[in-house]
Design a protein around this motif. Structure first.
Motif, PDB file in Angstrom:
ATOM      1  N   SER A 165       0.638  -1.199   0.071  1.00  0.00           N
ATOM      2  CA  SER A 165      -0.102  -0.084  -0.102  1.00  0.00           C
ATOM      3  C   SER A 165       1.087   1.224  -0.031  1.00  0.00           C
ATOM      4  CB  SER A 165      -0.920  -0.054   1.329  1.00  0.00           C
ATOM      5  OG  SER A 165      -1.719  -1.252   1.284  1.00  0.00           O
ATOM      6  N   PHE A 166       0.662   2.311  -0.979  1.00  0.00           N
ATOM      7  CA  PHE A 166       1.556   3.370  -0.952  1.00  0.00           C
ATOM      8  C   PHE A 166       0.719   4.566  -0.391  1.00  0.00           C
ATOM      9  CE2 PHE A 166       3.018   0.441  -3.803  1.00  0.00           C
ATOM     10  CZ  PHE A 166       4.299   0.623  -4.188  1.00  0.00           C
ATOM     11  N   GLU A 167       1.433   5.804  -0.197  1.00  0.00           N
ATOM     12  CA  GLU A 167       0.509   6.896   0.467  1.00  0.00           C
ATOM     13  C   GLU A 167      -0.389   7.499  -0.359  1.00  0.00           C
ATOM     14  OE1 GLU A 167       3.639   9.634   2.099  1.00  0.00           O
ATOM     15  OE2 GLU A 167       4.554   7.849   3.444  1.00  0.00           O
ATOM     16  N   ASP A 168      -0.382   7.576  -1.569  1.00  0.00           N
ATOM     17  CA  ASP A 168      -1.546   8.160  -2.534  1.00  0.00           C
ATOM     18  C   ASP A 168      -2.549   7.210  -2.641  1.00  0.00           C
ATOM     19  OD1 ASP A 168      -0.428   6.085  -4.172  1.00  0.00           O
ATOM     20  OD2 ASP A 168      -0.165   7.457  -6.037  1.00  0.00           O
ATOM     21  N   GLY A 169      -2.535   5.967  -2.082  1.00  0.00           N
ATOM     22  CA  GLY A 169      -3.777   5.144  -1.972  1.00  0.00           C
ATOM     23  C   GLY A 169      -3.422   3.926  -3.016  1.00  0.00           C
ATOM     24  N   THR A 170      -2.587   4.044  -3.778  1.00  0.00           N
ATOM     25  CA  THR A 170      -2.211   2.835  -4.800  1.00  0.00           C
ATOM     26  C   THR A 170      -1.984   1.487  -3.784  1.00  0.00           C
ATOM     27  OG1 THR A 170      -1.496   4.372  -6.333  1.00  0.00           O
ATOM     28  CG2 THR A 170      -0.743   2.203  -6.549  1.00  0.00           C
ATOM     29  N   VAL A 171      -2.500   0.362  -4.444  1.00  0.00           N
ATOM     30  CA  VAL A 171      -2.421  -0.643  -3.886  1.00  0.00           C
ATOM     31  C   VAL A 171      -1.813  -1.752  -4.910  1.00  0.00           C
ATOM     32  CG1 VAL A 171      -3.450  -2.641  -2.887  1.00  0.00           C
ATOM     33  CG2 VAL A 171      -4.051  -0.489  -2.178  1.00  0.00           C
ATOM     34  N   ALA A 172      -0.976  -2.690  -4.408  1.00  0.00           N
ATOM     35  CA  ALA A 172      -0.410  -3.615  -5.421  1.00  0.00           C
ATOM     36  C   ALA A 172      -0.306  -5.021  -4.692  1.00  0.00           C
ATOM     37  CB  ALA A 172       1.266  -3.328  -5.862  1.00  0.00           C
ATOM     38  N   ASN A 173      -1.003  -6.107  -5.522  1.00  0.00           N
ATOM     39  CA  ASN A 173      -0.896  -7.345  -4.991  1.00  0.00           C
ATOM     40  C   ASN A 173      -0.172  -8.202  -5.771  1.00  0.00           C
ATOM     41  OD1 ASN A 173      -2.285  -9.357  -3.233  1.00  0.00           O
ATOM     42  ND2 ASN A 173      -3.385 -10.168  -4.924  1.00  0.00           N
ATOM     43  N   ILE A 174       0.933  -8.676  -5.169  1.00  0.00           N
ATOM     44  CA  ILE A 174       1.854  -9.517  -5.991  1.00  0.00           C
ATOM     45  C   ILE A 174       1.862 -10.942  -5.372  1.00  0.00           C
ATOM     46  CG2 ILE A 174       4.103  -9.401  -6.496  1.00  0.00           C
ATOM     47  CD1 ILE A 174       4.652  -6.618  -5.811  1.00  0.00           C
ATOM     48  N   THR A 175       1.971 -11.755  -6.260  1.00  0.00           N
ATOM     49  CA  THR A 175       1.821 -13.420  -6.078  1.00  0.00           C
ATOM     50  C   THR A 175       3.034 -14.005  -6.779  1.00  0.00           C
ATOM     51  OG1 THR A 175      -0.314 -13.445  -5.719  1.00  0.00           O
ATOM     52  CG2 THR A 175       0.802 -15.480  -5.914  1.00  0.00           C
ATOM     53  N   ALA A 176       3.856 -14.759  -6.143  1.00  0.00           N
ATOM     54  CA  ALA A 176       5.069 -15.287  -6.903  1.00  0.00           C
ATOM     55  C   ALA A 176       5.001 -16.962  -6.137  1.00  0.00           C
ATOM     56  CB  ALA A 176       6.376 -14.694  -6.660  1.00  0.00           C
ATOM     57  N   SER A 177       5.307 -17.769  -7.235  1.00  0.00           N
ATOM     58  CA  SER A 177       5.589 -19.257  -7.071  1.00  0.00           C
ATOM     59  C   SER A 177       6.553 -19.815  -7.930  1.00  0.00           C
ATOM     60  CB  SER A 177       4.108 -20.006  -7.172  1.00  0.00           C
ATOM     61  OG  SER A 177       4.385 -21.286  -7.057  1.00  0.00           O
ATOM     62  N   ARG A 178       7.436 -20.595  -7.445  1.00  0.00           N
ATOM     63  CA  ARG A 178       8.481 -21.464  -7.993  1.00  0.00           C
ATOM     64  C   ARG A 178       8.008 -22.807  -7.912  1.00  0.00           C
ATOM     65  NH1 ARG A 178      13.953 -20.066  -4.528  1.00  0.00           N
ATOM     66  NH2 ARG A 178      13.403 -20.919  -2.597  1.00  0.00           N
ATOM     67  N   VAL A 179       6.750 -23.364  -7.518  1.00  0.00           N
ATOM     68  CA  VAL A 179       6.339 -24.691  -7.455  1.00  0.00           C
ATOM     69  C   VAL A 179       4.987 -24.903  -8.325  1.00  0.00           C
ATOM     70  CG1 VAL A 179       7.498 -25.122  -5.164  1.00  0.00           C
ATOM     71  CG2 VAL A 179       5.281 -24.279  -5.386  1.00  0.00           C
ATOM     72  N   ALA A 180       5.086 -24.285  -9.384  1.00  0.00           N
ATOM     73  CA  ALA A 180       4.049 -24.400 -10.225  1.00  0.00           C
ATOM     74  C   ALA A 180       4.389 -25.458 -11.056  1.00  0.00           C
ATOM     75  CB  ALA A 180       3.564 -23.059 -11.032  1.00  0.00           C
ATOM     76  N   LEU A 181       3.242 -25.847 -11.894  1.00  0.00           N
ATOM     77  CA  LEU A 181       3.509 -26.874 -13.011  1.00  0.00           C
ATOM     78  C   LEU A 181       3.944 -26.201 -14.251  1.00  0.00           C
ATOM     79  CD1 LEU A 181       0.227 -29.387 -12.382  1.00  0.00           C
ATOM     80  CD2 LEU A 181       2.517 -29.480 -11.608  1.00  0.00           C
ATOM     81  N   LYS A 182       3.461 -25.069 -14.468  1.00  0.00           N
ATOM     82  CA  LYS A 182       4.051 -24.432 -15.744  1.00  0.00           C
ATOM     83  C   LYS A 182       4.127 -22.787 -15.474  1.00  0.00           C
ATOM     84  CE  LYS A 182      -0.921 -23.166 -17.461  1.00  0.00           C
ATOM     85  NZ  LYS A 182      -1.693 -23.444 -18.769  1.00  0.00           N
ATOM     86  N   ALA A 183       4.843 -22.335 -16.470  1.00  0.00           N
ATOM     87  CA  ALA A 183       5.329 -20.826 -15.968  1.00  0.00           C
ATOM     88  C   ALA A 183       4.142 -19.963 -16.739  1.00  0.00           C
ATOM     89  CB  ALA A 183       6.568 -20.639 -17.032  1.00  0.00           C
ATOM     90  N   LEU A 184       4.150 -18.758 -15.927  1.00  0.00           N
ATOM     91  CA  LEU A 184       3.033 -17.840 -15.927  1.00  0.00           C
ATOM     92  C   LEU A 184       3.533 -16.584 -15.393  1.00  0.00           C
ATOM     93  CD1 LEU A 184       0.132 -17.620 -17.034  1.00  0.00           C
ATOM     94  CD2 LEU A 184      -0.514 -17.665 -14.606  1.00  0.00           C
ATOM     95  N   ARG A 185       3.521 -15.320 -16.408  1.00  0.00           N
ATOM     96  CA  ARG A 185       3.853 -14.157 -15.776  1.00  0.00           C
ATOM     97  C   ARG A 185       2.807 -13.240 -16.452  1.00  0.00           C
ATOM     98  NH1 ARG A 185       8.682 -14.419 -19.220  1.00  0.00           N
ATOM     99  NH2 ARG A 185       8.726 -12.196 -19.146  1.00  0.00           N
ATOM    100  N   LYS A 186       1.988 -12.596 -15.539  1.00  0.00           N
ATOM    101  CA  LYS A 186       0.780 -12.003 -15.958  1.00  0.00           C
ATOM    102  C   LYS A 186       0.425 -10.423 -15.023  1.00  0.00           C
ATOM    103  CE  LYS A 186      -2.036 -15.087 -18.314  1.00  0.00           C
ATOM    104  NZ  LYS A 186      -3.290 -15.621 -18.682  1.00  0.00           N
ATOM    105  N   LEU A 187       0.320  -9.549 -15.600  1.00  0.00           N
ATOM    106  CA  LEU A 187       0.075  -8.284 -15.015  1.00  0.00           C
ATOM    107  C   LEU A 187      -1.110  -7.259 -15.511  1.00  0.00           C
ATOM    108  CD1 LEU A 187       1.919  -6.207 -13.060  1.00  0.00           C
ATOM    109  CD2 LEU A 187       2.764  -5.178 -15.538  1.00  0.00           C
ATOM    110  N   ARG A 188      -1.769  -6.964 -14.585  1.00  0.00           N
ATOM    111  CA  ARG A 188      -2.951  -6.187 -14.765  1.00  0.00           C
ATOM    112  C   ARG A 188      -2.735  -4.852 -13.885  1.00  0.00           C
ATOM    113  NH1 ARG A 188      -8.737  -8.824 -14.249  1.00  0.00           N
ATOM    114  NH2 ARG A 188      -7.886  -9.114 -12.090  1.00  0.00           N
ATOM    115  N   LEU A 189      -3.294  -3.922 -14.765  1.00  0.00           N
ATOM    116  CA  LEU A 189      -3.098  -2.423 -14.312  1.00  0.00           C
ATOM    117  C   LEU A 189      -4.333  -1.794 -14.484  1.00  0.00           C
ATOM    118  CD1 LEU A 189       0.303  -1.621 -16.277  1.00  0.00           C
ATOM    119  CD2 LEU A 189       0.215  -2.579 -13.833  1.00  0.00           C
TER     120      LEU A 189
END
Length: 330
Positions: free
Chosen positions: A201-225
């Motif tokens: 959480s940032f002082e201007d109200g911006t919020v970022a939700n970040i998830t990372a896993s290195r035990v997945a069955l396949k690679a995935l890299r997605k970003l929504r803004l």
């Protein structure tokens, strides 16, 4: 423009890619490589028709710039030796294993007057560059980065191994100071954290939700803004994406005359995004050359790399507290 004599220290999977691109670069002249495994060094050197140096200091005496792609625990030693030899350095992410080591690298670089860049290559992703002209202070950021388990990355946590890419992107997209960190994570296969989620959480109200896993069955890299003018859905792995831009007031309606409420298509324009061609790693090396030459550059600075490391450290501490509490309750 004369080419910059360059070398690579550490030619595992990523270091070998750096060496390949340096060997065919118009900005650099690959003078040689070094790796703690003599057999691996010879393999990569022979493929590129360059020398393999048994000692890093011998290579450093022949170059002006070096890419450091050794394990994180060895970043400080390799970077310090390179800087003392008067070389500009591009250190693969994270900048160092600790903030103290990062500060030592940066202080020495300032003293010696050399460039320090950090390999946060995702900033050079083609689809992210395509979205850049449309970005306008996103207020909610959601990233998901997953990968199959690789023993070579198990010397550190998933936060420093994978999540730090997205931490850097979030800090780039957000101008306000960080206000709060909340994070959870667990070890799954390795003794270290393999799966993590962080909410920044940032002082201007911006919020970022970040998830990372290195035990997945396949690679995935997605970003929504999400921003006031619309939102972006980006697939960083496939380098594809879409921009859904809100129409000007009065040009769309949520309710068609005499009908039920219409879908979101009634109030947004779909703007397909086309990634710029070429390799992100090649663009990063070009930015490294531009920084060395004093030209405008998108290179991720050592200071920016340190900032990402600082946030990653805060996330790791929060997760360690979470794991401790879970262990007490079990």
């Amino acid at each position: 423009m004369s080419r910059i004599p360059a070398g690579v220290i550490g030619v595992g999977k990523l270091g070998a890619e750096h060496a390949r691109l340096l060997a065919r670069s118009d900005a650099f002249e690959l003078e040689g490589i070094h790796d703690r495994s003599a057999a691996r060094a010879r393999e990569v050197a022979d493929a590129l028709s360059v020398p393999a140096f048994a000692e890093a200091k011998t290579l450093l005496g022949r170059v002006e710039a070096v890419v450091i792609a050794v394990p994180t625990a060895a970043h400080r030693e390799a970077a310090v030796a390179s800087i003392r030899a008067g070389c500009h350095v591009l250190v693969e992410k994270p900048l160092a294993a600790s903030l103290g080591e990062a500060d030592e690298i940066l202080a020495l670089a300032e003293e010696e007057g050399v460039i320090v860049g950090v390999g946060h290559v995702e900033r050079f992703n083609g689809i992210l560059l395509a979205a850049d002209p449309w970005l306008d202070r996103p207020r909610f950021i959601e990233s998901l980065r997953m990968a199959p388990f690789q023993p070579r990355g198990a010397d550190t946590t998933v936060v420093l191994d994978l999540m730090i890419h997205d931490i850097d992107l979030v800090l780039t997209l957000t101008e306000a100071p960080l206000a709060e960190v909340r994070a959870v994570g667990v070890p799954v296969i390795s003794p270290r954290i393999d799966l993590a989620n962080a909410r920044l959480s940032f002082e201007d109200g911006t919020v970022a939700n970040i998830t990372a896993s290195r035990v997945a069955l396949k690679a995935l890299r997605k970003l929504r803004l999400f921003q006031r003018s619309g939102y972006f859905s980006l697939d960083l792995a496939a380098e594809t994406g879409h921009h859904y831009r809100r129409r000007e007031p009065g040009t769309g309606t949520l309710r068609a005359p005499g009908a039920a409420i219409a879908g979101v298509e009634a109030v947004v324009d779909h703007v397909p995004l086309e990634a710029c061609g070429g390799e992100a790693l090649a663009r990063e090396l070009t930015a490294f050359a531009d920084a060395i030459g004093g030209r405008a550059s998108r290179l991720v600075s050592g200071r920016a790399g340190r900032e990402a490391l600082e946030v990653a450290t805060r996330i790791t501490r929060e997760i360690e507290e979470f794991v401790h509490v879970v262990a007490q309750d079990s």
